[in-house]
Write a protein that holds these residues in place. Structure first.
Motif, PDB file in Angstrom:
ATOM      1  N   ALA A  83      -5.171   0.960  10.390  1.00  0.00           N
ATOM      2  CA  ALA A  83      -4.515   1.176   9.102  1.00  0.00           C
ATOM      3  C   ALA A  83      -5.039   0.196   8.063  1.00  0.00           C
ATOM      4  O   ALA A  83      -5.063  -1.017   8.293  1.00  0.00           O
TER       5      ALA A  83
ATOM      6  N   HIS B  92      -8.067   4.205   7.493  1.00  0.00           N
ATOM      7  CA  HIS B  92      -7.184   5.166   6.820  1.00  0.00           C
ATOM      8  C   HIS B  92      -6.016   4.434   6.182  1.00  0.00           C
ATOM      9  O   HIS B  92      -5.674   3.302   6.543  1.00  0.00           O
ATOM     10  N   VAL B  93      -5.373   5.101   5.222  1.00  0.00           N
ATOM     11  CA  VAL B  93      -4.099   4.665   4.655  1.00  0.00           C
ATOM     12  C   VAL B  93      -3.169   5.876   4.719  1.00  0.00           C
ATOM     13  O   VAL B  93      -3.423   6.885   4.065  1.00  0.00           O
ATOM     14  N   GLY B  94      -2.152   5.783   5.538  1.00  0.00           N
ATOM     15  CA  GLY B  94      -1.278   6.925   5.740  1.00  0.00           C
ATOM     16  C   GLY B  94      -2.055   8.087   6.330  1.00  0.00           C
ATOM     17  O   GLY B  94      -2.744   7.941   7.350  1.00  0.00           O
ATOM     18  N   ASP B  95      -1.991   9.236   5.686  1.00  0.00           N
ATOM     19  CA  ASP B  95      -2.691  10.431   6.155  1.00  0.00           C
ATOM     20  C   ASP B  95      -4.029  10.640   5.444  1.00  0.00           C
ATOM     21  O   ASP B  95      -4.620  11.719   5.549  1.00  0.00           O
TER      22      ASP B  95
ATOM     23  N   SER C  40       5.207  -1.661   2.235  1.00  0.00           N
ATOM     24  CA  SER C  40       6.546  -1.557   2.811  1.00  0.00           C
ATOM     25  C   SER C  40       6.829  -2.779   3.675  1.00  0.00           C
ATOM     26  O   SER C  40       5.917  -3.367   4.276  1.00  0.00           O
TER      27      SER C  40
ATOM     28  N   LYS D  20       0.785  -1.057   4.474  1.00  0.00           N
ATOM     29  CA  LYS D  20       0.487  -0.159   3.363  1.00  0.00           C
ATOM     30  C   LYS D  20       0.831   1.274   3.735  1.00  0.00           C
ATOM     31  O   LYS D  20       0.373   1.794   4.744  1.00  0.00           O
ATOM     32  N   GLU D  21       1.639   1.923   2.909  1.00  0.00           N
ATOM     33  CA  GLU D  21       1.921   3.339   3.042  1.00  0.00           C
ATOM     34  C   GLU D  21       1.378   4.048   1.808  1.00  0.00           C
ATOM     35  O   GLU D  21       0.910   3.414   0.853  1.00  0.00           O
ATOM     36  N   ALA D  22       1.445   5.379   1.830  1.00  0.00           N
ATOM     37  CA  ALA D  22       0.859   6.143   0.733  1.00  0.00           C
ATOM     38  C   ALA D  22       1.479   5.790  -0.614  1.00  0.00           C
ATOM     39  O   ALA D  22       0.811   5.849  -1.655  1.00  0.00           O
ATOM     40  N   ASP D  23       2.767   5.403  -0.623  1.00  0.00           N
ATOM     41  CA  ASP D  23       3.447   5.099  -1.888  1.00  0.00           C
ATOM     42  C   ASP D  23       3.507   3.608  -2.195  1.00  0.00           C
ATOM     43  O   ASP D  23       4.202   3.179  -3.110  1.00  0.00           O
TER      44      ASP D  23
ATOM     45  N   THR E  52       0.718  -1.612  14.637  1.00  0.00           N
ATOM     46  CA  THR E  52       1.789  -0.645  14.446  1.00  0.00           C
ATOM     47  C   THR E  52       2.728  -0.687  15.632  1.00  0.00           C
ATOM     48  O   THR E  52       2.294  -0.567  16.777  1.00  0.00           O
TER      49      THR E  52
END
Length: 254
Positions: free
Chosen positions: A15, A19-22, A155, A149-152, A48
């Motif tokens: 992560a 990738h970041v999220g999907d 967190s 890091k999440e898509a928005d 994770t």
């Protein structure tokens, strides 16, 4: 610490690096294929603590990333290895998705293991852990990450809950995941190489780069995921190299 002249293995955070999220970070799929074709031994690392191993492998492959089960080292996996090696029977605080992987709580626990329970964190759970630790049970945490890091956006990660229990009990947690040295040693063992033959690629200056370099592994920081501009001027941790992203580093290495 400088990069090894002839590295044999790459330890790759998932992560924030691939990738970041999907969303796959552009160029990662192609770069990974080129590195694999060049003969590098690959170990994929993740702190994770919410996602089961089989789910994570399936997700990476669905994104087009060639991640293989035997190459994946997770914080829960490292934690379960630690627990088994000591013959412990814990009380687990984990995300519901991870419950089948770690198994049920012991009727008479002899350790407390804290993972990232996500929305499952509540006062009752934490207070149970608090009381067991006060009774003298060992306190093991899967990780001490501050955020992810999440898509928005960023967190809150489980490090805040680890710190809270440490503060309230006066007991320091033993960390099983990154940046603990045993985690990086497990990665080296998986690759079958020595520390000086490996390179760690990560987006987290403290847990990826600092942890790896403390274990004698050169660390490359990428400007994706958790990366912040201040990371390049940290007084304590100096990466062996900094690249814009994973694909740029692969290009440099090849």
């Amino acid at each position: 610490m400088s990069l090894p002249a002839n590295p044999k293995a790459l330890l790759i955070d998932l992560a924030g690096v691939l990738h970041v999220g999907d969303q796959v970070i552009p160029g990662s799929i192609e770069a990974l294929a080129r590195l694999r074709a060049a003969g590098f031994r690959l170990v994929f690392l993740t702190n994770t603590t919410r996602t089961p191993r089989r789910t994570l492998v399936a997700k990476m492959r669905a994104l087009g990333l060639d991640v293989r089960d035997e190459e994946l080292l997770t914080a829960p996996g490292a934690t379960m290895n630690l627990v088994r090696s000591r013959g412990l029977h814990p009380h687990w605080i984990v995300h519901p998705d991870l419950r089948d992987e770690v198994g049920p709580d012991a009727a008479e626990p002899d350790a407390v293991v804290l993972g990232d329970a996500g929305h499952g964190f509540d006062y009752a759970q934490l207070n149970t852990a608090f009381r067991l630790i006060l009774r003298g049970l060992p306190f093991i945490a899967m990780a001490r990450n501050r955020h992810f890091k999440e898509a928005d956006g960023l967190s809150l990660d489980m490090g805040a809950f680890v710190a809270g229990l440490e503060y309230s009990t006066g007991v320091a947690a033993e960390i099983a995941g990154k940046p603990a040295a045993p985690f990086f040693q497990a990665a080296l063992d998986t690759a079958g190489v020595r520390a000086e033959e490996a390179i760690m690629i990560g987006d987290d200056l403290r847990d990826d780069i600092g942890g790896a370099q403390a274990a004698g592994i050169a660390g490359v920081l990428v400007r994706t995921g958790k990366y912040g501009a201040a990371d390049e001027h940290d007084p304590d941790i100096c990466p062996a190299a900094i690249e814009d992203d994973f694909a740029r580093f692969a290009e440099r290495l090849l």
